[in-house]
Design a protein around this motif. Structure first.
Motif, PDB file in Angstrom:
ATOM      1  N   ARG A 154     -29.145   5.286 -26.046  1.00 40.57           N
ATOM      2  CA  ARG A 154     -28.191   6.390 -26.205  1.00 40.57           C
ATOM      3  C   ARG A 154     -28.653   7.628 -25.450  1.00 40.57           C
ATOM      4  N   LEU A 155     -29.946   7.918 -25.528  1.00 38.68           N
ATOM      5  CA  LEU A 155     -30.489   9.104 -24.881  1.00 38.68           C
ATOM      6  C   LEU A 155     -30.513   8.998 -23.355  1.00 38.68           C
ATOM      7  N   THR A 156     -30.607   7.810 -22.831  1.00 35.75           N
ATOM      8  CA  THR A 156     -30.676   7.636 -21.389  1.00 35.75           C
ATOM      9  C   THR A 156     -29.294   7.506 -20.737  1.00 35.75           C
ATOM     10  N   ASN A 157     -28.254   7.365 -21.540  1.00 35.21           N
ATOM     11  CA  ASN A 157     -26.883   7.271 -20.983  1.00 35.21           C
ATOM     12  C   ASN A 157     -26.226   8.612 -20.883  1.00 35.21           C
ATOM     13  N   ALA A 214     -40.079  10.871 -23.223  1.00 37.86           N
ATOM     14  CA  ALA A 214     -40.882  11.955 -22.676  1.00 37.86           C
ATOM     15  C   ALA A 214     -42.003  11.438 -21.767  1.00 37.86           C
ATOM     16  N   ALA A 215     -42.446  10.233 -21.977  1.00 40.26           N
ATOM     17  CA  ALA A 215     -43.530   9.659 -21.164  1.00 40.26           C
ATOM     18  C   ALA A 215     -43.023   9.118 -19.831  1.00 40.26           C
ATOM     19  N   GLU A 265     -39.067   8.836 -32.293  1.00 38.59           N
ATOM     20  CA  GLU A 265     -39.824   7.837 -31.536  1.00 38.59           C
ATOM     21  C   GLU A 265     -39.197   7.611 -30.163  1.00 38.59           C
ATOM     22  N   ALA A 266     -37.870   7.536 -30.108  1.00 35.54           N
ATOM     23  CA  ALA A 266     -37.182   7.366 -28.828  1.00 35.54           C
ATOM     24  C   ALA A 266     -37.439   8.561 -27.909  1.00 35.54           C
ATOM     25  N   VAL A 270     -42.927   0.984 -22.061  1.00 34.48           N
ATOM     26  CA  VAL A 270     -41.987   1.187 -23.167  1.00 34.48           C
ATOM     27  C   VAL A 270     -41.631  -0.153 -23.818  1.00 34.48           C
ATOM     28  N   ALA A 271     -41.551  -1.216 -23.027  1.00 33.17           N
ATOM     29  CA  ALA A 271     -41.284  -2.536 -23.598  1.00 33.17           C
ATOM     30  C   ALA A 271     -42.406  -2.937 -24.550  1.00 33.17           C
ATOM     31  N   ALA A 272     -43.645  -2.685 -24.159  1.00 30.70           N
ATOM     32  CA  ALA A 272     -44.782  -3.010 -25.022  1.00 30.70           C
ATOM     33  C   ALA A 272     -44.781  -2.142 -26.281  1.00 30.70           C
ATOM     34  N   GLU A 273     -44.431  -0.883 -26.144  1.00 30.79           N
ATOM     35  CA  GLU A 273     -44.361   0.013 -27.298  1.00 30.79           C
ATOM     36  C   GLU A 273     -43.294  -0.456 -28.286  1.00 30.79           C
ATOM     37  N   LEU A 274     -42.133  -0.831 -27.774  1.00 30.13           N
ATOM     38  CA  LEU A 274     -41.059  -1.314 -28.639  1.00 30.13           C
ATOM     39  C   LEU A 274     -41.451  -2.618 -29.322  1.00 30.13           C
ATOM     40  N   TYR A 275     -42.121  -3.494 -28.596  1.00 34.35           N
ATOM     41  CA  TYR A 275     -42.550  -4.770 -29.155  1.00 34.35           C
ATOM     42  C   TYR A 275     -43.519  -4.572 -30.319  1.00 34.35           C
TER      43      TYR A 275
END
Length: 71
Positions: free
Chosen positions: A68-71, A33-34, A27-28, A46-51
Protein backbone atom coordinates in the motif's frame (compact mmCIF):
# COMPACT_ATOMS: atom_id res chain seq x y z
CA UNK A 1 -16.11 -36.38 32.21
CA UNK A 2 -15.36 -32.99 30.81
CA UNK A 3 -11.85 -31.89 29.99
CA UNK A 4 -10.69 -28.38 30.81
CA UNK A 5 -8.72 -26.44 28.28
CA UNK A 6 -6.00 -24.30 29.86
CA UNK A 7 -5.09 -22.58 26.60
CA UNK A 8 -6.40 -19.04 26.11
CA UNK A 9 -8.91 -18.52 23.33
CA UNK A 10 -7.42 -17.37 20.04
CA UNK A 11 -8.55 -13.92 18.96
CA UNK A 12 -10.81 -13.71 15.96
CA UNK A 13 -9.31 -12.65 12.64
CA UNK A 14 -10.83 -9.18 13.02
CA UNK A 15 -9.47 -8.83 16.56
CA UNK A 16 -6.02 -9.96 15.44
CA UNK A 17 -6.06 -7.43 12.61
CA UNK A 18 -7.25 -4.60 14.83
CA UNK A 19 -4.70 -5.38 17.53
CA UNK A 20 -1.76 -5.57 15.10
CA UNK A 21 -2.64 -2.93 12.49
CA UNK A 22 -0.57 -0.09 13.93
CA UNK A 23 2.38 -2.42 14.54
CA UNK A 24 2.19 -3.71 10.95
CA UNK A 25 2.14 -0.15 9.59
CA UNK A 26 5.18 0.78 11.68
CA UNK A 27 7.05 -2.32 10.52
CA UNK A 28 6.24 -1.58 6.87
CA UNK A 29 7.52 1.98 7.31
CA UNK A 30 10.73 0.63 8.87
CA UNK A 31 11.26 -1.71 5.93
CA UNK A 32 10.53 1.02 3.40
CA UNK A 33 12.90 3.45 5.13
CA UNK A 34 15.81 1.07 4.50
CA UNK A 35 15.21 1.10 0.72
CA UNK A 36 17.40 4.14 -0.01
CA UNK A 37 20.24 2.85 2.14
CA UNK A 38 20.22 -0.70 0.75
CA UNK A 39 19.62 0.18 -2.90
CA UNK A 40 19.57 -2.91 -5.10
CA UNK A 41 19.93 -5.24 -2.12
CA UNK A 42 16.69 -4.01 -0.60
CA UNK A 43 14.35 -6.45 -2.31
CA UNK A 44 16.14 -9.59 -1.10
CA UNK A 45 16.65 -8.02 2.34
CA UNK A 46 12.98 -7.12 2.73
CA UNK A 47 11.96 -10.61 1.58
CA UNK A 48 14.12 -12.12 4.31
CA UNK A 49 12.72 -9.70 6.89
CA UNK A 50 9.14 -10.58 5.94
CA UNK A 51 9.94 -14.30 6.02
CA UNK A 52 11.23 -13.95 9.59
CA UNK A 53 8.05 -12.31 10.89
CA UNK A 54 5.73 -14.51 12.93
CA UNK A 55 2.93 -15.44 12.86
CA UNK A 56 2.31 -15.72 9.13
CA UNK A 57 -0.89 -13.66 9.39
CA UNK A 58 1.12 -10.76 10.81
CA UNK A 59 3.75 -11.07 8.07
CA UNK A 60 0.96 -10.88 5.50
CA UNK A 61 -0.38 -7.73 7.15
CA UNK A 62 3.06 -6.12 6.92
CA UNK A 63 3.38 -7.21 3.28
CA UNK A 64 0.02 -5.61 2.45
CA UNK A 65 0.98 -2.38 4.24
CA UNK A 66 4.29 -2.29 2.40
CA UNK A 67 2.49 -2.73 -0.91
CA UNK A 68 0.00 0.00 0.00
CA UNK A 69 2.79 2.40 0.90
CA UNK A 70 4.74 1.79 -2.30
CA UNK A 71 1.73 2.34 -4.61
Amino acid sequence: MSETNDQPARPSRAEFHQYNQARAEAEALRLLAAKAELGGRWLSWVAAELYALKPAAYAQMVRRELQRLTN
